[in-house]
Design a protein around this motif. Structure first.
Motif, PDB file in Angstrom:
ATOM      1  N   GLY A   5       0.817  -1.203   0.000  1.00 43.79           N
ATOM      2  CA  GLY A   5       0.000   0.000   0.000  1.00 43.79           C
ATOM      3  C   GLY A   5       0.858   1.263   0.000  1.00 43.79           C
ATOM      4  O   GLY A   5       2.086   1.210   0.018  1.00 43.79           O
ATOM      5  N   MET A   6       0.197   2.408  -0.027  1.00 45.43           N
ATOM      6  CA  MET A   6       0.904   3.687  -0.013  1.00 45.43           C
ATOM      7  C   MET A   6       1.468   3.980   1.378  1.00 45.43           C
ATOM      8  O   MET A   6       0.976   3.491   2.396  1.00 45.43           O
ATOM      9  CB  MET A   6      -0.038   4.815  -0.430  1.00 45.43           C
ATOM     10  N   GLY A   7       2.497   4.822   1.392  1.00 42.71           N
ATOM     11  CA  GLY A   7       3.057   5.306   2.648  1.00 42.71           C
ATOM     12  C   GLY A   7       3.782   4.249   3.445  1.00 42.71           C
ATOM     13  O   GLY A   7       3.841   4.338   4.674  1.00 42.71           O
ATOM     14  N   PHE A   8       4.377   3.261   2.756  1.00 44.21           N
ATOM     15  CA  PHE A   8       5.161   2.275   3.495  1.00 44.21           C
ATOM     16  C   PHE A   8       6.446   2.926   3.999  1.00 44.21           C
ATOM     17  O   PHE A   8       6.804   4.035   3.617  1.00 44.21           O
ATOM     18  CB  PHE A   8       5.411   1.015   2.654  1.00 44.21           C
ATOM     19  N   ASP A   9       7.159   2.224   4.870  1.00 46.50           N
ATOM     20  CA  ASP A   9       8.206   2.879   5.656  1.00 46.50           C
ATOM     21  C   ASP A   9       9.494   3.150   4.889  1.00 46.50           C
ATOM     22  O   ASP A   9      10.054   4.239   5.000  1.00 46.50           O
ATOM     23  CB  ASP A   9       8.503   2.029   6.897  1.00 46.50           C
ATOM     24  N   VAL A  10       9.982   2.177   4.129  1.00 50.18           N
ATOM     25  CA  VAL A  10      11.261   2.342   3.438  1.00 50.18           C
ATOM     26  C   VAL A  10      11.182   1.787   2.028  1.00 50.18           C
ATOM     27  O   VAL A  10      10.756   0.651   1.809  1.00 50.18           O
ATOM     28  CB  VAL A  10      12.410   1.636   4.195  1.00 50.18           C
ATOM     29  N   GLN A  11      11.606   2.602   1.064  1.00 45.68           N
ATOM     30  CA  GLN A  11      11.882   2.161  -0.299  1.00 45.68           C
ATOM     31  C   GLN A  11      13.396   2.093  -0.409  1.00 45.68           C
ATOM     32  O   GLN A  11      14.096   3.089  -0.186  1.00 45.68           O
ATOM     33  CB  GLN A  11      11.329   3.165  -1.305  1.00 45.68           C
ATOM     34  N   GLY A  12      13.935   0.911  -0.722  1.00 45.84           N
ATOM     35  CA  GLY A  12      15.381   0.742  -0.696  1.00 45.84           C
ATOM     36  C   GLY A  12      15.961   0.243  -2.000  1.00 45.84           C
ATOM     37  O   GLY A  12      15.282  -0.363  -2.831  1.00 45.84           O
ATOM     38  N   GLY A  13      17.256   0.479  -2.148  1.00 45.70           N
ATOM     39  CA  GLY A  13      18.001   0.004  -3.304  1.00 45.70           C
ATOM     40  C   GLY A  13      19.361   0.663  -3.347  1.00 45.70           C
ATOM     41  O   GLY A  13      19.744   1.405  -2.431  1.00 45.70           O
ATOM     42  N   GLY A  14      20.101   0.416  -4.396  1.00 45.37           N
ATOM     43  CA  GLY A  14      21.389   1.064  -4.584  1.00 45.37           C
ATOM     44  C   GLY A  14      21.210   2.532  -4.934  1.00 45.37           C
ATOM     45  O   GLY A  14      20.137   2.960  -5.391  1.00 45.37           O
TER      46      GLY A  14
END
Length: 409
Positions: A237-246
């Protein structure tokens, strides 16, 4: 698509600290305060080659995020994708004379083996782009129908001007975005686009390439960014805590994905924090499949290197730092692993309560793994020099290193 088996995370006495972490969008440290269930999405591999140290460093960083959250007694809902159809994969399959599906499945299987060996916690949902297509098509159709997407010679593009927050993830100006777009899979010079930065949502079928039913979009395959958006919205869903990657994903991938989601839902933000790991170099240049300057986890394992030493080599560098892989980095990690294992093999030792809190504080402070390692080094040095009388200390240290750093002693 299935992930890999989870290693057990030992329970520690007490409770960990809330995570303060660097958010690319604000350029500042932010304190994350998830609810009882922390939500994280980490962009996965395009499986046309084996797991190299750059991959391993990125996924190690977000494994630490999960471990910090677990130590606060939260549950973690972790989602990761696999871009199992994309131009680089198709090009590699053609070059090597392989079926693209066979190539993707083989490299994904090897990635799972590497993640298992490194004891990285698996996602609850591990989703391939191909299996996500039934959920992607309606999103592209919705963007088109609401005027946020348009057709160009059969392909469907997203209009970046449809999101008022476009540009806020990376903080780059239009000129810098255009340069990076050309380098990272975009087509800013294509005639007919409303904005050079507009990314493709749906690529119409090309002769000799795989394609799927796209409903009113026609046969084709999805663009890169909408793939992750569909998976994240479906499972987090929207507003999740962390979007991660390089760090190379901040633009265009995370920038475009955020705009897709925000235009679709009318909500903001897509993620509360955008967290990016640094790049790992070899021989003076960033490790990349295009350059071929790679050190593979699987090759090191075949050569008899203990995966725990590989993990310690990664942990010796701050996750946001760019650094270079050398033989000395691995040698130092192997020696450190030996010292730590010798220290916890004794029947007693110096008290470990303060050490556990040092590790917790270091990791809560923007995943400062090097400081955590230094704290364990100091305890191991005291153990070697003076010993101690606390019979439970070696076990506490072993469990803490396992639970918080993912290293089995």
């Amino acid at each position: 698509m299935h992930a890999w088996p989870a290693s057990e995370v030992p329970a520690l006495p007490g409770k960990g600290r809330d995570l303060r972490i660097h958010d690319t969008a604000t350029g500042e440290l932010v304190t994350l305060d998830p609810g009882p269930v922390a939500r994280i999405y980490v962009c996965g591999i395009t499986p046309y080659d084996a797991t190299h140290m750059g991959h391993a460093a990125t996924y190690n960083a977000f494994d630490l995020v999960q471990r910090v959250w677990l130590d606060t007694k939260r549950q973690v809902h972790y989602v990761q994708n696999v871009t199992d159809v994309d131009d680089p994969l198709l090009e590699r399959a053609t070059r090597d004379g392989k079926d693209w599906v066979e190539l993707a499945e083989g490299e994904t299987a090897l990635f799972r083996e590497d993640m298992t060996a490194l004891r990285l916690l698996p996602p609850q949902h591990y989703i391939g782009a191909v299996e996500a297509i039934p959920g992607i098509v309606p999103l592209v159709e919705r963007l088109r129908d609401m005027g946020a997407a348009y057709e160009l010679e059969g392909d469907t593009y997203f209009s970046v001007e449809s999101d008022a927050h476009f540009g806020e993830v990376s903080g780059l100006d239009a000129a810098a975005m255009k340069l990076l777009s050309a380098e990272r899979g975009g087509d800013p010079e294509r005639p007919g686009k409303k904005n050079p930065l507009d990314p493709m949502l749906w690529m119409a079928a090309r002769e000799g390439e795989p394609s799927w039913d796209g409903g009113s979009l026609g046969r084709g395959r999805p663009g890169w960014h909408i793939e992750c958006v569909a998976i994240a919205l479906d499972h987090l869903g929207m507003g999740f805590d962390v979007q991660g990657g390089g760090s190379d994903l901040a633009f265009p991938h995370h920038e475009m994905g955020a705009s897709h989601a925000q235009a679709l839902t009318g909500e903001y933000p897509f993620a509360k924090a955008y967290v990016h790991a640094g790049m790992v170099a070899l021989d003076g240049a960033k490790m990349s499949k295009s350059k071929g300057n790679l050190v593979f986890v699987s090759k090191l394992r075949r050569d008899g290197v203990d995966p725990a030493a590989i993990r310690l080599a990664l942990l010796a560098h701050h996750y946001r730092a760019d650094w270079e892989w050398t033989d000395a980095v691995l040698t130092e990690a192997i020696e450190r692993l030996g010292r730590w294992r010798a220290a916890v093999s004794r029947p007693d030792g110096p008290s470990a309560e303060a050490l556990v809190e040092e590790i917790r504080e270091a990791l809560a402070n923007d995943l400062d793994a090097p400081s955590a390692l230094a704290a364990v080094d100091r305890w191991a040095a005291r153990q070697a020099a003076e010993g101690g009388t606390d019979e439970g200390a070696p076990g506490v240290v072993s469990r803490a290193v396992d639970a918080l750093l993912g290293v089995a002693l």
